[in-house]
Design an enzyme around this catalytic site. Structure first.
Site, short mmCIF file in Angstrom:
data_model
loop_
_atom_site.label_atom_id
_atom_site.label_comp_id
_atom_site.label_asym_id
_atom_site.label_seq_id
_atom_site.Cartn_x
_atom_site.Cartn_y
_atom_site.Cartn_z
CB ALA A 267 22.20 66.93 20.01
CB ALA A 268 21.65 70.64 16.02
N PRO A 269 18.50 70.97 17.04
CG PRO A 269 16.52 72.15 16.95
CD PRO A 269 17.02 70.99 16.27
CE LYS A 272 13.44 64.37 19.48
NZ LYS A 272 13.73 65.53 18.56
CG ASP A 290 23.87 68.18 14.73
OD1 ASP A 290 22.91 67.56 14.98
OD2 ASP A 290 24.35 68.68 13.60
CG ASP A 316 30.58 61.45 10.55
OD1 ASP A 316 29.71 60.84 11.13
OD2 ASP A 316 31.31 61.16 9.51
CG ASP A 335 16.07 63.31 16.89
OD1 ASP A 335 15.38 62.70 16.13
OD2 ASP A 335 15.83 64.41 17.11
CB CYS A 388 10.26 63.90 12.75
SG CYS A 388 11.76 64.67 11.70
#
Length: 442
Positions: A267-269, A272, A290, A316, A335, A388
Site C-alpha cells: 500500500a505504501a505510500p 490509492k 506493506d 510480508d 498494487d 506501473c
C-alpha cells in the site's frame, strides 16, 4: 527559468552543480535511487538551488548515453576512483550547455567552481577545458538557448529495456521511448470529502493556477504547469493530493462499496488507500499492508494530513499467517511490486538501476503474492491486480498464467473495450499502468 536565475544570483550556483554530481554518482555508481540520493546531496542548499540540482539530475538521467558520448570523446582516459565524481560533474555541465536555459558562461563558471566544492580544486582546469571545448563544437542554440543532442540509437535507454519495449509494443515503441524521456505533467486527486472537482478547479483558478479535469478519472486534475504543493489550496489539510491520473483509476476498477471488507496490499505510500477512504465511509476498517516500515511512515503521514484512518500492517504480504486474522475480504487491491517501467518519465533512474534479470525475479514475486492472497478472498469477491509496468511478463502474461493455474478464478473485463487494461506512458497524459480484475468463483 526564474528559478534558475534566482539560483545564479544567490552566489551558490557551484553548490547546486556539485550536489547534482554527487547525487548522480550515488545513483550510477552505488545503485541508490535518485529520490534517496538527491535529498541527501541537497540537504544544505537553498530551495532555489535544490530545484536547480533536481532539474539537472533528472535531466542528465533522461539523456545519459548522449551526454556520456559527448563527454567521453573529450577525455584522454576515463576518470576513475576518486576522480569519478568529476565525470558526473562534466555530465552536469554538458546538460546545462545543451538542454537548459542557462547562459553558457554561467553554466561553465558555476560547474568549474563546483570542482572545488567537491574537493577537486586541482582539476578545475580540466573541467573548464572540456566544457569550453564542448561549447566551441556544439551546434548553435535555438531561441530558448537549448542545443540538439547527438542522436542515440536506443533513444537513451539501455539495450535490454529498448528491446523489451520493442518486443512488447512494436507499434507504439517509438512513442513510449520518447515519452520516457519527457517531463511528466503534474496531476492532482481532489478529495471529494472536502469539495467537488469543479469546486476545486475554481479554487485553483482563483489562486492563478491553470488546470483542467480528466475525462475518465473522476477526481483527477492536470495542472498546465507544475507548482509547489504549498501553493495548492487546502493541500496541508488534505483537500488535494498529488497522484497520476492512471493510478487514480484503481479506485474505480476495484468496484467497491462501503459494506465491503477491503485489503490494500503493497500500500505504501498510500495514494490509492487514501483515495478509497476519501470516496467511501466504510463500515469496517480498511486494512493495508506493506513490508517497508519507512514507506509506511509516509502512509501514516498522508492519513494524518487527510484526517483518515486504516489498520496498517508492516509485514510480508505473502506470509499471511503473520498478519491475517482469518476473516476473508470482499475486495483486495494488489498494487504489485514491479519494474516501474511505466513511470520512467517521473523516475528516469529506473532506466539505469533496473536490470533484465530483475524482471524474472519480479514476475516470480508477483506470482507468489497472488497465490498467497487468493485464499484471503471471499467466494464472489474480487481482486484488482495493478502495476506501473508496461512489460507483458509482469502484466498480461502474469494474469494469464494465474488463470490457468487457478480454476476458481475468472477474469472480469475492465470495461466494454478491454478485458485487461494496459495504459502506456503518455496515454491521456498519464503514466504507464496495468489493471486486471479477478473474481473468485462462488
Amino acid at each position: 527559468m526564474s528559478q534558475q536565475k534566482n539560483s545564479e544570483s544567490s552566489g551558490h550556483g557551484a553548490h547546486s552543480r556539485a550536489a547534482a554530481a554527487n547525487a548522480l554518482f550515488q545513483v550510477l555508481e552505488k545503485g541508490e535511487s535518485l529520490s534517496t540520493a538527491l535529498p541527501h546531496a541537497t540537504s544544505k542548499l537553498s530551495d532555489a538551488d535544490k530545484r536547480l540540482a533536481s532539474a539537472i539530475s533528472y535531466g542528465v538521467l533522461r539523456v545519459l548515453p548522449s551526454l556520456n558520448r559527448l563527454v567521453g570523446a573529450k577525455l584522454d582516459k576515463p576518470l576513475k576512483g576518486k576522480l569519478k565524481v568529476l565525470h558526473y560533474l562534466l555530465l552536469v555541465g554538458a546538460y546545462q550547455l545543451y538542454c537548459q536555459r542557462i547562459k553558457d558562461h554561467a553554466a561553465v563558471s558555476a560547474t568549474v567552481e563546483a570542482a572545488q566544492v567537491l574537493g577537486k580544486r586541482n582539476h578545475k582546469g580540466l573541467i573548464n577545458g572540456i566544457l569550453r571545448q564542448l561549447l566551441r563544437e556544439a551546434p548553435a542554440a535555438d531561441e530558448s538557448q537549448q542545443r540538439e543532442l547527438p542522436d542515440d540509437a536506443m533513444q537513451n535507454h539501455p539495450r535490454w529495456l529498448f528491446d523489451s519495449i520493442k518486443n512488447d509494443h512494436p507499434e507504439h515503441a517509438s512513442d513510449i521511448l520518447t515519452e520516457n524521456n519527457a517531463h511528466p505533467p503534474m496531476w492532482l486527486r481532489v478529495n471529494c470529502r472536502h469539495s467537488s472537482r469543479d469546486e476545486y478547479l475554481k479554487q485553483l483558478q482563483n489562486s492563478g493556477i491553470a488546470a483542467e479535469p480528466d475525462n475518465q478519472a473522476a477526481d483527477a486534475i492536470r495542472l498546465q504547469s507544475p507548482c509547489p504543493v504549498e501553493k495548492l489550496p487546502g493541500f496541508a489539510d488534505g483537500h488535494a493530493s498529488v497522484q497520476d491520473r492512471s493510478a487514480q483509476l484503481a479506485a474505480d476498477y476495484l468496484n467497491v462499496n462501503a459494506s465491503h471488507r477491503v485489503l490494500d496490499c503493497c500500500a505504501a505510500p498510500g495514494g490509492k488507500l487514501l483515495h478509497l477512504l476519501e470516496r467511501h465511509s466504510f463500515e469496517l476498517p480498511v486494512q493495508a499492508i506493506d513490508i517497508d516500515p519507512k514507506r509506511l511512515d509516509r502512509v501514516d503521514e498522508n492519513l494524518e494530513r487527510a484526517g483518515l484512518s486504516a489498520i496498517i500492517h508492516c509485514a510480508d504480504v505473502a506470509a499471511t499467517s503473520d498478519w491475517w486474522d482469518g476473516e476473508p475480504f470482499d475486495r483486495i487491491l494488489l498494487d504489485a511490486p514491479c519494474s516501474a517501467t511505466g513511470v520512467i518519465r517521473r523516475h528516469p533512474d529506473i532506466k539505469w538501476l533496473r536490470r533484465a534479470d530483475d524482471i524474472n525475479d519480479l514476475a516470480s514475486l508477483q506470482s507468489d503474492i497472488l497465490k498467497s492472497l487468493w485464499p484471503l478472498l471471499k467466494p464472489g469477491g474480487e481482486l484488482l491486480y495493478a502495476t506501473c509496468s508496461i512489460l507483458r511478463q509482469e502484466n498480461q502474461t502474469q494474469i494469464e498464467s494465474f488463470l490457468q493455474q487457478q480454476s476458481g478464478a475468472s477474469l472480469i473485463p475492465i470495461d466494454a473495450d478491454n478485458e485487461m487494461l494496459q495504459l502506456l506512458p503518455g496515454d491521456y497524459n498519464g503514466d504507464g499502468f496495468f489493471y486486471a480484475r479477478l473474481k473468485k468463483v462462488e
